[in-house]
Design a protein around this motif. Structure first.
Motif, short mmCIF file in Angstrom:
data_model
loop_
_atom_site.label_atom_id
_atom_site.label_comp_id
_atom_site.label_asym_id
_atom_site.label_seq_id
_atom_site.Cartn_x
_atom_site.Cartn_y
_atom_site.Cartn_z
N TYR A 39 0.82 -1.19 0.00
CA TYR A 39 0.00 0.00 0.00
C TYR A 39 0.87 1.25 0.00
O TYR A 39 1.94 1.29 0.60
N ASP A 77 -10.08 3.13 1.99
CA ASP A 77 -9.86 2.81 0.58
C ASP A 77 -8.81 1.72 0.40
O ASP A 77 -8.97 0.81 -0.41
N GLU A 78 -7.74 1.81 1.19
CA GLU A 78 -6.69 0.81 1.08
C GLU A 78 -7.16 -0.55 1.59
O GLU A 78 -6.82 -1.59 1.02
N ARG A 81 -9.16 -2.08 -1.17
CA ARG A 81 -8.26 -2.51 -2.26
C ARG A 81 -7.57 -3.82 -1.90
O ARG A 81 -7.50 -4.75 -2.71
N ARG A 85 -8.03 -7.86 -3.56
CA ARG A 85 -6.91 -8.60 -4.15
C ARG A 85 -6.75 -9.99 -3.55
O ARG A 85 -6.01 -10.82 -4.07
#
Length: 106
Positions: A39, A77-78, A81, A85
């Protein structure tokens, strides 16, 4: 004709399964692929925990991720994300799962 269109709408609505309607994943659900922590640096270095809820499909893919609880909104947001994944061991049927993500500076 009015009754027929109401019946079609009712059938269509019944056939759509929303994320809220899915069962909870079994406790035996395991992460099959964990992404490397890459990140990007945040404006202000922060630590915290974000609880994310998401759907795991029969292929182990993640979708429909939402934030349930957060200790710092700048991490949200991270967290989404990173969850997107991840890959999980494929469940028997699509299910909902919650996972806390802890961000620590090292």
């Amino acid at each position: 004709m009015k009754h027929a269109s109401a019946l079609v709408c009712a059938l269509l609505a019944a056939s759509v399964v929303g994320a809220a309607d899915l069962p909870r994943c079994e406790k035996s659900l395991k992460v099959a692929q964990l992404p490397e922590a890459d990140y990007p640096p945040l404006d202000h270095m922060v630590e915290g925990t974000v609880l994310v809820e998401f759907t795991v499909d029969v292929g182990g893919q993640v979708s429909d991720a939402t934030i349930v609880e957060t200790s710092n909104r700048r991490l949200n947001d991270e967290a989404l994300r990173q969850i997107g994944r991840m890959r999980f061991t494929p469940p028997q049927q699509a299910c909902r799962h919650q996972m806390p993500l802890k961000f620590q500076l090292k």
